[in-house]
Design an enzyme around this catalytic site. Structure first.
Site, PDB file in Angstrom:
ATOM      1  N   GLU A   1       0.850  -1.168   0.000  1.00 37.23           N
ATOM      2  CA  GLU A   1       0.000   0.000   0.000  1.00 37.23           C
ATOM      3  C   GLU A   1       0.890   1.223   0.000  1.00 37.23           C
ATOM      4  O   GLU A   1       1.866   1.294   0.748  1.00 37.23           O
ATOM      5  CB  GLU A   1      -0.870  -0.016   1.254  1.00 37.23           C
ATOM      6  CG  GLU A   1      -2.150   0.702   1.046  1.00 37.23           C
ATOM      7  CD  GLU A   1      -3.165   0.319   2.105  1.00 37.23           C
ATOM      8  OE1 GLU A   1      -3.057  -0.778   2.654  1.00 37.23           O
ATOM      9  OE2 GLU A   1      -4.047   1.145   2.370  1.00 37.23           O
TER      10      GLU A   1
ATOM     11  N   GLU B   1      -3.386   1.261  -3.433  1.00 36.17           N
ATOM     12  CA  GLU B   1      -2.781  -0.061  -3.293  1.00 36.17           C
ATOM     13  C   GLU B   1      -1.939  -0.418  -4.503  1.00 36.17           C
ATOM     14  O   GLU B   1      -2.144   0.109  -5.599  1.00 36.17           O
ATOM     15  CB  GLU B   1      -3.886  -1.094  -3.107  1.00 36.17           C
ATOM     16  CG  GLU B   1      -4.595  -0.912  -1.774  1.00 36.17           C
ATOM     17  CD  GLU B   1      -5.596  -2.002  -1.481  1.00 36.17           C
ATOM     18  OE1 GLU B   1      -5.988  -2.712  -2.421  1.00 36.17           O
ATOM     19  OE2 GLU B   1      -5.985  -2.125  -0.309  1.00 36.17           O
TER      20      GLU B   1
ATOM     21  N   ASP C   1      13.975  11.575  -2.427  1.00 37.27           N
ATOM     22  CA  ASP C   1      13.500  10.657  -1.392  1.00 37.27           C
ATOM     23  C   ASP C   1      14.207   9.314  -1.517  1.00 37.27           C
ATOM     24  O   ASP C   1      13.587   8.250  -1.426  1.00 37.27           O
ATOM     25  CB  ASP C   1      11.985  10.485  -1.514  1.00 37.27           C
ATOM     26  CG  ASP C   1      11.380   9.903  -0.249  1.00 37.27           C
ATOM     27  OD1 ASP C   1      12.104   9.794   0.766  1.00 37.27           O
ATOM     28  OD2 ASP C   1      10.181   9.563  -0.269  1.00 37.27           O
TER      29      ASP C   1
HETATM   30  P1  AMP Z   1       4.653   2.320  -3.301  1.00 39.71           P
HETATM   31  O1  AMP Z   1       3.287   2.842  -3.374  1.00 39.71           O
HETATM   32  O2  AMP Z   1       5.395   2.429  -4.592  1.00 39.71           O
HETATM   33  O3  AMP Z   1       5.415   2.862  -2.155  1.00 39.71           O
HETATM   34  O4  AMP Z   1       4.524   0.741  -3.045  1.00 39.71           O
HETATM   35  C1  AMP Z   1       4.021   0.161  -1.859  1.00 39.71           C
HETATM   36  C2  AMP Z   1       4.567  -1.255  -1.717  1.00 39.71           C
HETATM   37  O5  AMP Z   1       4.177  -2.042  -2.828  1.00 39.71           O
HETATM   38  C3  AMP Z   1       6.104  -1.312  -1.731  1.00 39.71           C
HETATM   39  O6  AMP Z   1       6.614  -1.235  -0.419  1.00 39.71           O
HETATM   40  C4  AMP Z   1       6.415  -2.645  -2.331  1.00 39.71           C
HETATM   41  O7  AMP Z   1       6.489  -3.645  -1.310  1.00 39.71           O
HETATM   42  C5  AMP Z   1       5.211  -2.904  -3.229  1.00 39.71           C
HETATM   43  N1  AMP Z   1       5.560  -2.567  -4.622  1.00 39.71           N
HETATM   44  C6  AMP Z   1       5.455  -1.375  -5.229  1.00 39.71           C
HETATM   45  N2  AMP Z   1       5.845  -1.458  -6.511  1.00 39.71           N
HETATM   46  C7  AMP Z   1       6.218  -2.731  -6.721  1.00 39.71           C
HETATM   47  C8  AMP Z   1       6.746  -3.456  -7.848  1.00 39.71           C
HETATM   48  N3  AMP Z   1       6.961  -2.852  -9.023  1.00 39.71           N
HETATM   49  N4  AMP Z   1       7.021  -4.758  -7.707  1.00 39.71           N
HETATM   50  C9  AMP Z   1       6.810  -5.360  -6.513  1.00 39.71           C
HETATM   51  N5  AMP Z   1       6.337  -4.750  -5.418  1.00 39.71           N
HETATM   52  C10 AMP Z   1       6.037  -3.443  -5.513  1.00 39.71           C
END
Ligand code: AMP
Length: 816
Positions: A528, A533, A671
């Site tokens: 998330e 999500e 960041d």
């Molecule tokens: P974000 O909104 O980009 O911070 O993503 C939230 C969480 O989703 C991250 O902490 C990852 O664990 C998972 N996530 C985001 N993008 C990816 C991706 N391209 N591949 C796998 N997991 C992802």
């Protein structure tokens, strides 16, 4: 009688797999399994001084008196089929009064009590060397083992001495219930001029074109090696371990095998040990079709099983064929070739007996041991392991002690971490409650991000003025919605990005194509974020959307796994704009260490961005999970530093490479942190998150006036105090990220400092009176990395910090 005559102890059962090694229990009668009536002899036995036990009672056949002496036998009825791996014999010494023993003997066995087979070893020898005196127990491995209910001991003698025997049998119950199989006789291969025989050389049945009514190598508890030319057993011919067939010699394209069982049983599965040395034309079977028979006819509906044919590994393996709980007393299986040769070394069945005919009712003191109870079995009563046993116990004791020590270390480490986190939380709660901040703090716990209002109070004069000026214009600084617009502003003064390549933000990238959202199939939630999500999805037809330079896996027709980030439905306008801006930024970035944006769904709500899927999630969590492993490795090998260090630096190299690319575009990430890097296969790292903040790490952020968030523990002093975000402040954040990596993200940076103290420390950087605190040198971090790299990233003078180009070169060299 039986107590003295036969030294049987107790009986256990095991699954046949690995029986040869594990199945060595005394099949005794002290537990009451073998009754007097189960022991019989061709001639009367002598009962000598039965009162005082040891060494007295024995079977002493009347060999001397007649020509039939050679046919004398002592017979044991085990009441059910057993897998017998070891026999023991002893003479009669009667406390020095007797001196009779059998120097040599043979064994015959039968499964049904009418067909008797003379046991012979793998080289065809029938006579077993027995005792040399009346005292010692002599144990002989039966190679191959015997599967039988009845066993006869037959002394071989030259009539020159009186023979007395006490005997023991070792093994376990034959739970497979298989009493015979019928298979095509094995074929012969010529491999590079070498004769390789795949015959069933220990089969105890009848042999014509097919081998029938017997058991043999497929049930001898010995599995073949990966390389079929070699054998477990010393001195045997090439191919010895396997029974094998040539596709050309079986024109129907399959080998048909019939397995007969003792009772009607309920079959769950069959395990077939197959060779798969495809470089030599041998492969596991392509398909097994099994028919079942309970009465006289085969049932019409077979069970068909198609294993996944392994084209990668040449290792021999057990293949489990599910038999669908079918009821039968015989099974006929057709194993279809998938190559020129098919080689089996073992077949085993898992079944339950039907009705009340369970063998367990006949043997009241039986213990049941399953395949998994290996440790129990190894500690069992194998007489040949008596000496080993004590070593095994010491070994197990040591292992238990080591495990206990490791567990204690792990518990202490985890406890310390939890404790520290609680302290931090309490500290922050306290500081939060005493603050009269004008900024609303929305993430009260574990914050790594700070409110500028507090900064103002702590700031030295210059920065106060700078901030005051900046704030006085009424523009909300640090506002989340303004992060990108600050970048867009190209104003290099306070709270802006100094040098951003404007092209990055000009309009939408025409190459970013709309993906039909109905072709996305949801698989699971990955995480998330700030916007909503992130889901793992299968994207059908995604390959058509990929640039040629994107070397993603998968063939064109199969759906691709992708990560889909969705803007939450209730998102406000600012969030929506931020989301679209992140799309715009990402669509222009192309680098192996930057997460690829593959396509978007923005024509309708909810907005989605589709990025490549990174199997191992974000780096922070990934390294957290590695902790246990590293602790274990440290304790076991004392080499953890060396072993894992290069892997960790390898990750930092990749991040520096991605940042090098961003700096070539003059793009400031703002960041950079482990939480914003993703981990793919083989420790591949890609930088992500071109928006800011996420729920999971909300503790790392502060929100200003309900809007902006700041990762203060990763920010350079000038970003915090002067609002300057430059490549050099990204370099500062890289130093902190490198520190996180080398400490395996065990702690938040400056975990011992409260947010206020972190900001005060920033002031010390500004004042430069030597009072500033740096992140400490991590435990297994070499001086060169800490002094030459990390500390240089945190230099007060931004111009004196290394560039990403230099960092990348330095890290790469440190790996060489
Ligand atoms: P974000 O909104 O980009 O911070 O993503 C939230 C969480 O989703 C991250 O902490 C990852 O664990 C998972 N996530 C985001 N993008 C990816 C991706 N391209 N591949 C796998 N997991 C992802």
């Amino acid at each position: 009688i039986k107590n003295n005559l036969l030294i049987f102890l107790r009986e256990k059962h095991v699954d046949k797999i690995e029986k040869g090694k594990l199945c060595r229990y005394p099949l005794g009668m002290t537990g009451g399994q073998i009754q007097d009536e189960d022991i019989s002899a061709s001639s009367q036995w002598s009962e000598l001084d039965l009162d005082n036990g040891d060494g007295d009672g024995a079977w002493c056949p009347d060999i001397m008196s007649g020509p039939d002496g050679l046919k004398e036998y002592l017979q044991v009825d085990l009441r059910s089929l057993h897998f017998i791996t070891l026999v023991g014999t002893q003479g009669r010494h009667a406390d020095g009064m007797g001196n009779e023993f059998a120097q040599r003997y043979r064994i015959k066995y039968s499964r049904d009590g009418s067909n008797w087979v003379g046991w012979q070893d793998r080289k065809g020898r029938q006579v077993i060397e027995g005792n040399k005196n009346a005292y010692d127990v002599v144990l002989k491995d039966l190679e191959p083992p015997i599967i039988a209910r009845f066993v006869r001991f037959m002394p071989v003698t030259d009539h020159s001495m009186i023979v007395c025997m006490r005997v023991e049998l070792y093994g376990c119950e034959w739970l497979d219930g298989l009493i015979s199989y019928s298979i095509p006789d094995g074929h012969q291969m010529i491999y590079r001029g070498l004769d390789v025989y795949f015959n069933d050389s220990v089969n105890d049945g009848a042999s014509a074109e097919r081998l029938t009514k017997g058991l043999g190598q497929l049930t001898d508890g010995t599995w073949g090696l990966d390389d079929f030319l070699h054998s477990h057993i010393y001195g045997m011919w090439p191919g010895y371990d396997y029974v094998g067939w040539n596709n050309k010699s079986l024109p129907k394209g399959y080998a048909e095998m019939i397995f007969e069982f003792d009772h009607v049983r309920n079959f769950t599965s069959m395990k077939v040990h197959c060779n798969n040395m495809f470089s030599r034309g041998v492969r596991m079977f392509r398909q097994a079709t099994c028919y079942f028979r309970s009465g006289s006819d085969w049932e019409a509906d077979p069970v068909t099983f198609r294993p996944t044919v392994d084209r990668v590994s040449q290792g021999a393996r057990f293949i489990t064929v599910s038999l669908g709980d079918r009821t039968a007393s015989a099974i006929k299986c057709r194993f279809h070739f998938s190559d020129l040769w098919m080689l089996f070394s073992e077949v085993a069945f898992q079944s339950g007996k039907m009705g009340s005919e369970s063998s367990q009712t006949r043997t009241p003191h039986k213990h049941t041991a399953s395949y998994n109870q290996v440790s129990t079995l190894l500690l069992g009563d194998d007489p040949t392991h008596k000496v080993d046993e004590s070593n095994t116990r010491i070994l197990i004791g040591c292992l238990v002690a080591i495990i206990a020590i490791l567990m204690t270390i792990i518990v202490i480490i985890l406890w310390r971490q939890v404790w520290q986190k609680m302290l931090e939380k309490v500290r922050r709660d306290e500081s939060g409650s005493t603050s009269n901040s004008t900024y609303e703090r929305i993430f009260p716990l574990c914050s790594d991000y700070q409110e500028p209002s507090r900064l103002i109070r702590k700031l030295p004069d210059t920065s106060c003025r700078a901030l005051a000026t900046s704030v006085s214009d009424g523009a909300p600084h640090y506002a989340e919605a303004d992060i990108i617009s600050l970048q867009e502003s190209s104003d290099s003064s306070t709270y802006s990005i100094a040098a951003v390549n404007m092209n990055l933000f000009a309009g939408t990238d025409s190459s970013m194509r709309e993906f039909p959202r109905e072709k996305l199939t949801f698989k699971e939630k990955l995480g998330e974020g700030q916007f909503g999500e992130v889901h793992l999805c299968e994207a059908e037809g995604m390959q058509d959307f990929l640039d040629e330079d994107l070397s993603l896996e998968g063939n064109r027709d199969s759906p691709l796994l992708v990560a889909v980030k969705t803007l939450r439905e209730d998102a406000n306008k600012n969030a929506r704009n931020d989301f679209l801006k992140e799309i715009r930024i990402m669509s222009r970035l192309r680098d192996p260490n930057i997460v690829h944006l593959l396509a978007v769904c923005v024509d309708t709500d909810p907005l989605c961005m589709i990025t490549e899927y990174m199997e191992n999630g974000d780096l922070n969590q990934f390294l957290c999970n590695e902790k246990l492993y590293i602790v274990l490795m440290t304790c076991y090998l004392f080499l953890c530093g060396l072993f894992s260090y290069s892997k960790l630096i390898g990750m930092a190299v990749q991040i520096s490479s991605g940042m090098k690319y961003l700096s070539s575009l003059n793009f400031v990430h703002r960041d950079l942190a482990t939480r914003n890097c993703l981990v793919g296969k083989n420790y591949t790292i890609k930088i992500a998150d071109f928006g800011m903040s996420r729920n999971l790490y909300r503790g790392d952020y502060y929100r200003i006036q309900g809007r902006a968030v700041l990762p203060i523990r990763w920010m350079s002093w000038e970003s915090i105090l002067l609002g300057k975000f430059t490549m050099a402040s990204d370099v500062w954040a890289f130093g902190v990220t490198l520190w996180e990596i080398v400490t395996l993200c065990k702690k938040q940076p400056y975990s011992q400092l409260s947010d206020e103290q972190v900001i005060e420390n920033t002031g010390e950087f500004f004042r430069d009176q030597g009072k500033q605190v740096y992140l400490p040198k991590p435990l297994c971090c070499p001086d060169s990395v800490y002094n030459d790299l990390m500390l240089s990233c945190w230099r007060r003078n931004a111009k004196q910090r290394p560039s990403f180009q230099e960092i990348h070169t330095q890290l790469t060299e440190s790996l060489a």
